[in-house]
Write an enzyme that holds these catalytic residues in place. Structure first.
Site, short mmCIF file in Angstrom:
data_model
loop_
_atom_site.label_atom_id
_atom_site.label_comp_id
_atom_site.label_asym_id
_atom_site.label_seq_id
_atom_site.Cartn_x
_atom_site.Cartn_y
_atom_site.Cartn_z
N GLU A 101 -0.14 -52.35 -86.82
CA GLU A 101 0.16 -53.53 -85.91
C GLU A 101 0.89 -52.88 -84.57
O GLU A 101 1.89 -52.59 -84.75
CB GLU A 101 0.93 -54.51 -86.21
N ASP A 144 3.85 -53.08 -90.47
CA ASP A 144 4.36 -54.06 -89.44
C ASP A 144 4.98 -53.31 -88.23
O ASP A 144 5.85 -52.43 -88.52
CB ASP A 144 5.31 -54.81 -90.34
C1 NOJ Z 1 5.06 -58.81 -86.84
C2 NOJ Z 1 4.55 -59.89 -88.19
O1 NOJ Z 1 3.17 -59.97 -87.72
C3 NOJ Z 1 5.24 -61.11 -87.83
O2 NOJ Z 1 4.69 -62.09 -88.42
C4 NOJ Z 1 6.89 -60.75 -87.98
O3 NOJ Z 1 7.62 -62.07 -87.73
C5 NOJ Z 1 7.41 -59.67 -87.24
N1 NOJ Z 1 6.68 -58.49 -87.15
C6 NOJ Z 1 8.57 -59.22 -87.76
O4 NOJ Z 1 8.56 -58.77 -88.98
#
Ligand code: NOJ
Length: 557
Positions: free
Chosen positions: A251, A206
């Site tokens: 990500e 993440d």
């Molecule tokens: C990215 C995630 O995809 C999202 O859903 C989340 O709110 C944020 N990171 C914080 O963890």
């Protein structure tokens, strides 16, 4: 000869990823909340679709203020969903069906209910104080850095008790970990090691750029982050030492040129989502012009052999358009989400694909045909395979996190609980379970489910789609993308028409004389002439894929 054996070592380069939230997938005990036992019940459904890698959204204990992305215990399992025993059963069953399992790894932040943060905010000299990033001077205006501008007006929040500010890129209840602190780094490694030991095959990491930026750090911490990518390299080295075939899928929503830093020389992330190409795809669809998509694909930087792009057209967040210019974004909004209630944070859409294209089956299929034919590893978000819609009345990103629609029965077959107890209500309109569900579609040969399943099968039996080199083929129509992927002696050609008008597409392949173009989506064949030329006819929003057999070289996939 193709080195087909490489496809098992680098399994992730030809995988079909399927992201789901256990909470909304299937409720096995009738309490209104999906659970791991429910997911296990549906492993065969996923296997039949052809999924090879499950990505589980966070299932850890959580106060649930960011749908589980706010974690209270990295080693735990949210009791509502099951326990460690259930996780192990899930992994075993998935493996038996040829599926790997990856899970979200949250190492940028914790929940403010995590025991580390509770201790950290007790006093300035608490041993856990340095697990987070604190500052004593008044922070500058950081409102332009808040990821969720509807809820936060900056990335620093004042803590009354200890009279300092703590860093949080996301919500203020999600304090950022101080990754410069060696103790935090050790904890992160232990978390990775723990889940690997239970059989997890890797992680969707993440918010990667957020924890590699040294924002707000000073003194020793800033020194420790002088080479921030060393942190990621160390994580990768640790992961690969423990399990050679485990992956990190990051990500990293930054421009293509910057993504290169995170692949580095194959020593950091194995894979990254290609956010830029996803956004340009929507711009192309809005304009009925293949140009933006083509440019994005051609501008993808070269990446090391041990790295891969993950492609997607929808994920669990807002469909972000943040990498488009303001004008381009407005074009996409106008085409696919003109009302304010369809938009989010001024940068994205709350919608899923079918409602965005007014339910036009030709356009829905065009989008998925592109997803599976473009170079990379496709990642699906649950429900895409049956064309689920969204619940625009649900808060923010929850619009697309509605229960999976299994059947036309009560609650869409998701749960037997009274509707008032459901973790989220099913989509209420014409995209609801009565009209859109897996049961009906699995029994209908012409359904979207069967179409997606077919795409998955072709993708899996043609590794050139995942691994091949990409080339745009010249042809005269700006509305059309004609491309070719080649890996060793394997070639697939695909043509996609982004407009509603039919087009005859003349193509010339670089192979002289008489290649056979065998359609992969229907039963037809074409042959190129002596110059390698052929003409392919496309209906409005039409798409066709061909396996190219050079003269006298017919080959099975
Ligand atoms: C990215 C995630 O995809 C999202 O859903 C989340 O709110 C944020 N990171 C914080 O963890």
């Amino acid at each position: 000869m193709t080195r087909i054996t490489e496809t098992s070592d680098q399994w992730w380069k030809t995988a079909v990823i399927y992201c789901l939230d256990v909470e909304t997938f299937l409720d096995s005990d009738g309490d209104g909340v999906g659970d791991i036992a429910g997911l296990v019940e549906r492993i065969d459904y996923l296997a039949e679709l052809g999924v090879t890698c499950l990505w589980l959204m966070p299932f850890y204990p959580t106060p649930d203020r960011d749908d589980g992305y706010d974690v209270m215990d990295f080693y735990g399992v949210d009791q509502r969903l099951g326990n460690h025993g259930d996780v192990v059963e899930l992994i075993r069953t998935a493996k038996d069906r040829g599926m790997r399992v990856i899970t979200d790894l949250l190492i940028n932040h914790t929940s403010d209910q995590h025991p580390w943060f509770k201790a950290s905010r007790k006093s300035k000299d608490n041993p856990f104080r340095d697990y987070y990033v604190w500052r004593s001077d008044t922070p500058p205006d950081t409102s332009d850095m808040a990821v969720f501008p509807d809820k936060e007006d900056g990335i620093w929040t004042y803590d009354e008790r200890t009279e300092e500010w703590y860093l949080h890129h996301f919500y203020s209840h999600q304090p950022d970990l101080n990754v410069a602190n060696p103790k935090v780094r050790d904890e992160i490694m232990k978390v990775i090691g723990f889940w690997l030991e239970l059989g997890i095959d890797g992680f969707r990491v993440d918010a990667v750029p957020f924890f590699l930026e040294d924002v707000g750090m000073s003194g020793q911490d800033a020194d420790a982050m002088a080479e921030p990518h060393d942190h990621l390299k160390n994580i990768r080295a640790f992961l690969s030492r423990r399990r050679g075939d485990a992956i990190l899928l990051g990500e990293v929503n930054v421009p293509h040129e910057e993504q290169v830093k995170y692949f580095a020389d194959g020593q950091q992330l194995h894979m990254m989502f290609d956010f830029v190409t996803m956004q340009k795809l929507y711009l192309s669809l809005a304009r009925a012009d293949a140009g933006p998509l083509t440019e994005a694909l051609l501008a993808r930087p070269q990446i090391p052999e041990d790295c891969q792009w993950a492609t997607f057209v929808r994920n669990h967040d807002e469909l972000t358009l943040d990498k488009l210019t303001e004008e381009e974004r407005q074009e996409v909004f106008a085409a696919f989400g003109p009302e304010e209630r369809m938009q989010l944070y001024g940068r994205g859409l709350k919608r899923r694909v079918p409602p965005m294209v007014d339910g036009d089956p030709r356009r829905v299929r065009l989008v998925y045909s592109l997803l599976f034919s473009l170079p990379g590893t496709p990642s699906l978000f649950y429900g895409e395979e049956i064309g689920m819609g969204e619940d625009l009345e649900a808060e923010g990103r929850m619009a697309v996190r509605t229960p999976m629609q299994w059947s036309p029965e009560k609650n869409g077959g998701f749960s037997t609980a009274p509707p008032s107890k459901l973790v989220a209500r099913p989509v209420p309109d014409g995209y609801g379970p009565q009209f859109v569900n897996a049961w009906d579609q699995m029994r209908d040969h012409d359904s979207l489910w069967n179409f997606v399943r077919h795409l998955v099968q072709i993708y899996r039996s043609h590794p050139e789609l995942g691994r091949g080199s990409f080339q745009v083929l010249d042809q005269p129509h700006p509305e059309v993308l004609a491309h070719c992927v080649t890996w060793e002696d394997r070639i697939v050609v695909a043509v996609h028409n982004l407009s509603g008008d039919a087009h005859a597409v003349p193509l010339r392949l670089d192979i002289p004389g008489g290649s056979v173009l065998e359609s992969l989506l229907s039963r037809e064949e074409h042959e190129t002439d002596d110059d390698g030329a052929v003409q392919l006819d496309l209906d409005g929003y039409g798409y066709r894929w061909f396996h190219v057999h050079p003269p006298h070289k017919l080959r099975l996939p």
